[in-house]
Design an enzyme around this catalytic site. Structure first.
Site, PDB file in Angstrom:
ATOM      1  N   ASP A  20      44.022  31.414  18.575  1.00 52.91           N
ATOM      2  CA  ASP A  20      42.612  31.168  18.258  1.00 52.91           C
ATOM      3  C   ASP A  20      42.494  31.353  16.755  1.00 52.91           C
ATOM      4  O   ASP A  20      42.617  32.462  16.244  1.00 52.91           O
ATOM      5  CB  ASP A  20      41.742  32.187  19.012  1.00 52.91           C
ATOM      6  CG  ASP A  20      40.268  32.086  18.640  1.00 52.91           C
ATOM      7  OD1 ASP A  20      39.930  31.325  17.717  1.00 52.91           O
ATOM      8  OD2 ASP A  20      39.460  32.791  19.284  1.00 52.91           O
ATOM      9  N   ASP A  62      40.962  28.121  21.720  1.00 57.13           N
ATOM     10  CA  ASP A  62      42.406  28.290  21.507  1.00 57.13           C
ATOM     11  C   ASP A  62      43.102  26.968  21.256  1.00 57.13           C
ATOM     12  O   ASP A  62      42.973  26.026  22.040  1.00 57.13           O
ATOM     13  CB  ASP A  62      43.035  28.973  22.724  1.00 57.13           C
ATOM     14  CG  ASP A  62      42.629  30.412  22.784  1.00 57.13           C
ATOM     15  OD1 ASP A  62      43.251  31.216  22.086  1.00 57.13           O
ATOM     16  OD2 ASP A  62      41.635  30.720  23.480  1.00 57.13           O
ATOM     17  N   LYS A 141      39.530  33.057  27.620  1.00 59.07           N
ATOM     18  CA  LYS A 141      38.693  34.199  28.016  1.00 59.07           C
ATOM     19  C   LYS A 141      39.347  35.035  29.118  1.00 59.07           C
ATOM     20  O   LYS A 141      38.676  35.462  30.074  1.00 59.07           O
ATOM     21  CB  LYS A 141      37.293  33.744  28.468  1.00 59.07           C
ATOM     22  CG  LYS A 141      36.558  32.883  27.432  1.00 59.07           C
ATOM     23  CD  LYS A 141      36.112  33.656  26.206  1.00 59.07           C
ATOM     24  CE  LYS A 141      35.405  32.766  25.200  1.00 59.07           C
ATOM     25  NZ  LYS A 141      36.326  32.175  24.175  1.00 59.07           N
ATOM     26  N   TYR A 236      40.367  45.885  19.462  1.00 61.54           N
ATOM     27  CA  TYR A 236      39.913  44.670  20.134  1.00 61.54           C
ATOM     28  C   TYR A 236      39.868  43.495  19.157  1.00 61.54           C
ATOM     29  O   TYR A 236      39.268  43.579  18.108  1.00 61.54           O
ATOM     30  CB  TYR A 236      38.514  44.889  20.728  1.00 61.54           C
ATOM     31  CG  TYR A 236      37.990  43.633  21.375  1.00 61.54           C
ATOM     32  CD1 TYR A 236      38.651  43.089  22.469  1.00 61.54           C
ATOM     33  CD2 TYR A 236      36.876  42.970  20.876  1.00 61.54           C
ATOM     34  CE1 TYR A 236      38.198  41.915  23.055  1.00 61.54           C
ATOM     35  CE2 TYR A 236      36.422  41.801  21.460  1.00 61.54           C
ATOM     36  CZ  TYR A 236      37.087  41.284  22.547  1.00 61.54           C
ATOM     37  OH  TYR A 236      36.660  40.124  23.119  1.00 61.54           O
ATOM     38  N   LYS A 239      40.372  37.991  23.465  1.00 62.09           N
ATOM     39  CA  LYS A 239      41.309  38.041  24.594  1.00 62.09           C
ATOM     40  C   LYS A 239      42.568  37.243  24.291  1.00 62.09           C
ATOM     41  O   LYS A 239      42.603  36.427  23.384  1.00 62.09           O
ATOM     42  CB  LYS A 239      40.619  37.545  25.861  1.00 62.09           C
ATOM     43  CG  LYS A 239      40.024  38.696  26.661  1.00 62.09           C
ATOM     44  CD  LYS A 239      41.107  39.673  27.128  1.00 62.09           C
ATOM     45  CE  LYS A 239      40.494  40.857  27.862  1.00 62.09           C
ATOM     46  NZ  LYS A 239      41.401  41.983  27.998  1.00 62.09           N
TER      47      LYS A 239
HETATM   48  C1  F6R Z   1      35.826  36.871  24.505  1.00 62.16           C
HETATM   49  C2  F6R Z   1      35.216  36.457  23.246  1.00 62.16           C
HETATM   50  C3  F6R Z   1      33.740  36.528  23.096  1.00 62.16           C
HETATM   51  C4  F6R Z   1      33.315  37.557  22.048  1.00 62.16           C
HETATM   52  C5  F6R Z   1      31.783  37.671  21.942  1.00 62.16           C
HETATM   53  C6  F6R Z   1      31.343  38.611  20.864  1.00 62.16           C
HETATM   54  O1  F6R Z   1      37.209  36.777  24.418  1.00 62.16           O
HETATM   55  O2  F6R Z   1      35.896  36.074  22.325  1.00 62.16           O
HETATM   56  O3  F6R Z   1      33.110  36.776  24.317  1.00 62.16           O
HETATM   57  O4  F6R Z   1      33.862  38.815  22.354  1.00 62.16           O
HETATM   58  O5  F6R Z   1      31.245  36.405  21.656  1.00 62.16           O
HETATM   59  O6  F6R Z   1      31.908  38.210  19.666  1.00 62.16           O
HETATM   60  P1  F6R Z   1      31.577  38.902  18.269  1.00 62.16           P
HETATM   61  O7  F6R Z   1      31.841  40.357  18.442  1.00 62.16           O
HETATM   62  O8  F6R Z   1      32.562  38.233  17.338  1.00 62.16           O
HETATM   63  O9  F6R Z   1      30.168  38.587  17.950  1.00 62.16           O
HETATM   64 MG    MG Z   2      37.595  33.264  19.472  1.00 60.88          MG
HETATM   65 MG    MG Z   3      40.024  32.155  23.272  1.00 58.23          MG
END
Ligand code: F6R
Ligand code: MG
Ligand code: MG
Length: 373
Positions: A20, A62, A141, A236, A239
């Protein structure tokens, strides 16, 4: 074209390397300019003889590079190519101000292999058969354990794969190489003899993931990416969104038996903020655009006939009405789970939440705790 000495002339390698490097819009899809750039760079690599053939695709945010070559697994040349494309893509993503530009690029300097640097990798090397149907699955995801259940169904469950019962070439079963994510070690289990032992491990997909599947004679049948971003970064970072390569037919599960493994949308960890269980929905590539609550998690299946290293395809294997019911079910399950809001078991258990943003909130609430490395 130069070949690695250790690789036999007639052994083709399929390398699927993904990352990604920026989302459009948010984490929902890849920008067409990024895909076009990757296509252009891969085209050049093919013209230069670096790869025999390629397919650039995406699932959600991705970017997946599917490559064939005669350089074997872990080729520095191939890994370098993928790395360079991800770096160029990251630069463009930054220019376009795409969301999370360079998200999976966790290290600066390339050192010969992209494993441990952020991108996910699945590779396999084999002697091409008279006809070689292969399906490359890519999910968004979710975590690498997402493949455990379908791969088990495909290669070990006679209720999914009738070939295990009635095809003499498959009746002996398969060997599963399982990776212990926390202890970084592998264990091989043979089915059907060790089926229950296998289930002890892979029934816990957050801890154990199926890495490779082999025929009993040692021939490779399936290979998946097992990299966990959070373990590499220690925090984190979205994913893992794994990929999986499966060879089909003639003593291996038929294309339909392989796809059947995805007919029931099982629950996987991932979805919104990598913090929820949700159903893995098999979709056509055009629908690989997670939207509701950043999901639900998706899987695409790109089918190819490999012909002297050429990737004849892709065929969009889930673009078929026979998966409509699976999608309907997935949406119903998603709807039901969503009603739990922030409650477990929709939200992951606390152990799995260690690698999300929750511990920072807990720290604030409860005072600093000793955090797991
Ligand atoms: C799951 C994913 C999204 C983000 C969510 C919050 O893998 O990438 O669900 O976790 O959109 O993203 P931020 O923290 O970047 O605002
Ligand atoms: Mg992303
Ligand atoms: Mg992804």
């Amino acid at each position: 074209m130069k070949r690695r000495k250790s690789v036999k002339k007639n052994q083709v390698t399929i390398s699927v390397i993904k990352a990604d490097i920026g989302g459009y819009v948010g984490h929902s899809a890849s920008h067409p300019d990024i895909l076009a750039l990757a296509e252009r760079l891969m085209d050049q690599a093919r013209a230069d003889g670096v790869v025999v053939d390629f397919c650039v695709t995406n699932v959600g945010d991705d970017l997946d590079l599917i490559m064939t070559h005669y350089r074997g697994n872990d080729s520095k040349v191939i890994h370098r190519l993928a790395w360079d494309i991800f770096m160029a893509g990251t630069e463009l993503a930054k220019k376009l101000k795409l969301y999370g530009a360079g998200q999976d690029i966790l290290k600066d300097a390339f050192s010969g292999n992209v494993k441990g640097m952020g991108p996910g990798v699945a590779e396999m090397t084999f002697v091409e058969r008279k006809s070689e149907p292969v399906i490359v699955f890519a999910a968004d995801k979710c975590a690498p354990g997402a493949w455990n259940l379908p791969v088990y169904r495909i290669f070990a469950d006679p209720f999914n794969t009738i070939g295990l019962v009635i095809d003499p070439q498959m009746h002996d079963g398969f060997k599963f190489e399982v990776h212990d994510l926390y202890k970084d070690r592998d264990i091989v289990l043979s089915c059907p003899e060790q089926m229950y032992d296998l289930l002890v491990l892979i029934g816990s997909p957050e801890n154990y993931v199926i890495k490779n599947v082999y025929k009993k004679n040692g021939e490779i049948a399936a290979a998946s990416s097992t990299q966990k971003l959070a373990f590499i970064a220690g925090r984190y970072v979205g994913k893992d969104d794994p990929v999986l390569i499966v060879r089909c037919q003639s003593g291996l599960p038929a294309v339909g038996e392989v796809l059947e493994g995805f007919a029931i949308p099982h629950l996987v960890s991932g979805w919104m903020r990598g913090s929820h269980y949700g159903p893995l929905m098999p979709v056509a590539r055009a629908d690989a655009t997670p939207s509701r609550f950043d999901g639900p998690p998706r899987v695409i299946g790109q089918g190819f006939q490999v012909n002297n290293g050429k990737l004849v395809g892709p065929r969009d294997m889930f673009a078929d009405v026979s998966f409509d019911l699976a999608r309907k079910r997935a949406n119903e399950i998603a709807d039901y789970l969503r009603r739990h809001g922030p409650f477990e078991p929709h939200r992951l258990g606390l152990k799995e939440m260690e690698y999300t943003t929750l511990p920072q909130v807990l720290d604030k609430l409860m005072g600093r705790r000793k955090r797991k490395k």
